[in-house]
Design an enzyme around this catalytic site. Structure first.
Site, PDB file in Angstrom:
ATOM      1  N   GLU A 100      -6.643  -1.815  -6.871  1.00 11.71           N
ATOM      2  CA  GLU A 100      -5.795  -0.945  -7.678  1.00 11.71           C
ATOM      3  C   GLU A 100      -4.741  -1.794  -8.382  1.00 11.71           C
ATOM      4  OE1 GLU A 100      -5.684   3.281  -5.269  1.00 11.71           O
ATOM      5  OE2 GLU A 100      -4.247   1.740  -4.701  1.00 11.71           O
ATOM      6  N   HIS A 120      -3.300  -3.926  -5.366  1.00  5.94           N
ATOM      7  CA  HIS A 120      -3.552  -3.398  -4.035  1.00  5.94           C
ATOM      8  C   HIS A 120      -5.024  -3.546  -3.669  1.00  5.94           C
ATOM      9  CE1 HIS A 120      -3.895   0.279  -1.201  1.00  5.94           C
ATOM     10  NE2 HIS A 120      -3.659  -0.801  -0.509  1.00  5.94           N
ATOM     11  N   ASN A 150      -4.911   6.066  -1.444  1.00  5.13           N
ATOM     12  CA  ASN A 150      -4.183   6.602  -0.290  1.00  5.13           C
ATOM     13  C   ASN A 150      -3.658   8.003  -0.544  1.00  5.13           C
ATOM     14  OD1 ASN A 150      -4.531   4.576   1.613  1.00  5.13           O
ATOM     15  ND2 ASN A 150      -2.771   3.416   0.910  1.00  5.13           N
ATOM     16  N   SER A 159       0.818  -1.212   0.000  1.00 12.71           N
ATOM     17  CA  SER A 159       0.000   0.000   0.000  1.00 12.71           C
ATOM     18  C   SER A 159       0.850   1.258   0.000  1.00 12.71           C
ATOM     19  CB  SER A 159      -0.910   0.020   1.236  1.00 12.71           C
ATOM     20  OG  SER A 159      -0.131   0.019   2.428  1.00 12.71           O
TER      21      SER A 159
END
Length: 511
Positions: free
Chosen positions: A163, A151, A201, A130
């Protein structure tokens, strides 16, 4: 990619996915892969961890049966597809291996070397990292074109997004195959460039860091900010509730990694209070203390975000400028609208400006001026929350009278201090601006940015769609006002947003 000897009717038949790491993420990936009809080989370096991971998946599948989400046959078939194996060498039959070990670059590189030695040259290899650049992990691989990030989000069975992180070497065939396998697992794949924080993120920084800034400026309390974002703007959780849910031990380091990865961009910076909470061990729900206190997993006696007072409701008001929506609200609240008599409240509903600017630009008496935020998508609902904002030196009795009139009409009221864009406009403009910046730098397509942010963070809209809902020109106005008042580069508007606003084009318009 089909296991030897498996027949079409065999419950374990199907493509083989190897998973290295049987912790929470590895277990979740194993579960969705098996439920998607894929055979899973689950491996962990810790003795007995793979078998324990398989049992944990079995327990979750059993709970799904108890809840009526799946039937017993589906439970048995999914569990039969998961096999715990002792070593990475046993992943040789896999057509895809997903690494889900500790977030340590050297550990991941060592795992990738072992995987490459075990699998066929056409086996895809993906990292669930991540925060670590995937190209750093893939650097020493012999076949770097087959390597990408994959991800997933925690908890994997509930979060529908994956992702697919493209490095400078990842082939189009690799991305296409990973997308197909992701869909088999019931996830929605989005392709993302290999950059700090990837997409979600990175994009999620604006919601929490701007809320932290607003609290630092004492514009509003955490409870008030959370209530405004839930009730007025439709977010499922407020930013401080979200910080407590993920934990300061998680969100503070991620915020710092992303900020440092983008050269200390002030748009991504957090506040000293965020760091202090993490260092003090006030992590949120997991420790029972964060921005709120918790007992039994629930907030214990949280502070009220609602205005409370004994003021008599105002009966009349003057308006600073033309504002049909504000006039309609006044009628609904029993406030007669007329000329300024020198004593009545003066109401305004600005977009972007603070109360000080409204007073200066309109000539209204700042002591009697009360600004109302009517911009949120829920603002028109009869019982929606209304945010009130006043300038320095404002008469608290005037503000109280306006608040009392709105409460008497069935509205919840939150009173804040002066801030360009109130609370909701300000946070949403920052979310939208960061989404535009991600589109500008090609981290993902505008469509994938919006998809990822709605699925990965449960936002009511993606950031580019939010810019359109707010109005791209209005979004730009909030940012420009904030930058003018604060003098900070934090609020610089993305050229992507500025150009499309100038041309009257939707922000989703490609370059």
């Amino acid at each position: 990619m089909v296991s030897a000897g498996a027949s079409a009717s065999d419950p374990v038949a199907g493509p083989v996915v190897g998973i290295v790491g049987a912790g929470a993420m590895g277990q979740g990936i194993a579960q969705v892969a098996a439920q998607g009809g894929l055979r899973v080989l689950l491996q962990d370096a810790r003795a007995g961890a793979a078998a324990a991971g398989r049992e944990a998946v079995a327990a979750r599948l059993a709970r799904l049966v108890e809840k009526g989400r799946i039937n017993a046959a589906a439970e048995s078939a999914a569990l039969a597809r998961i096999e715990a194996v002792a070593g990475i060498a046993e992943l040789a039959p896999a057509g895809l291996v997903i690494e889900a070990v500790v977030e340590d670059l050297e550990v991941k590189r060592a795992v990738f070397r072992e995987i490459e030695a075990a699998v066929a040259p056409d086996c895809l290899i993906a990292s669930n990292t991540s925060s670590i650049p995937v190209r750093s992990i893939a650097r020493d691989c012999a076949h770097r074109g087959r390597v990408a990030g994959m991800h997933f989000f925690n908890p994997v069975p509930l979060m529908r997004l994956v992702e697919l992180v493209r490095t400078v070497w990842t082939s189009e065939e690799t991305l296409a195959r990973l997308a197909a396998l992701g869909r088999r697992m019931g996830r929605t794949p989005v392709v993302v460039q290999d950059s700090p924080g990837f997409l979600v993120n990175l994009g999620g920084r604006a919601f929490t860091t701007e809320a932290l800034r607003i609290a630092q400026e004492r514009v509003a309390t955490p409870a008030e900010i959370d209530a405004i974002m839930r009730d007025c703007w439709g977010f499922r959780m407020g930013p401080f509730e979200l910080l407590d849910l993920t934990g300061m031990d998680v969100n503070y380091p991620v915020t710092r990694i992303v900020w440092e990865g983008f050269g200390h961009d002030p748009r991504l910076a957090t506040t000293p209070a965020h760091r202090a909470m993490a260092e003090a061990g006030l992590l949120g729900r997991k420790t029972g203390e964060g921005w709120y206190s918790y007992a039994g997993g629930r907030a214990a006696d949280p502070p009220s975000p609602d205005w409370q007072g004994e003021a008599a409701p105002a009966r009349r008001a003057a308006l600073a400028g033309e504002a049909p929506a504000l006039a309609a609200l006044c009628r609904a609240a029993g406030l007669a609208v007329g000329a300024d008599d020198g004593a009545c409240p003066i109401l305004a509903a600005p977009f972007g400006a603070d109360a000080t600017a409204v007073a200066v630009e309109s000539g209204a008496d700042h002591r009697r001026l009360v600004c109302l935020d009517l911009a949120g998508p829920n603002a028109g609902a009869p019982a929606a929350r209304i945010t009130l904002m006043t300038a320095p030196g404002a008469d608290p009795a005037i503000r109280g009278a306006v608040a009392a009139a709105l409460v008497a009409a069935g509205r919840k009221v939150t009173a804040i201090t002066d801030s360009p864009g109130f609370v909701g406009q300000r946070i949403c403009a920052m979310v939208a601006n960061l989404g535009c910046a991600m589109a500008e730098t090609g981290i993902a397509t505008p469509e994938d940015i919006d998809t990822a942010m709605t699925l990965g963070l449960n936002y009511p809209q993606g950031p580019l769609a939010l810019a359109e809902t707010m109005g791209r020109e209005r979004c730009l106005e909030v940012l420009d006002r904030l930058q003018a008042v604060t003098g900070e580069d934090r609020y610089r508007a993305s050229p992507w947003l500025r150009r499309r606003a100038a041309l009257g084009l939707p922000v989703q318009t490609p370059a």
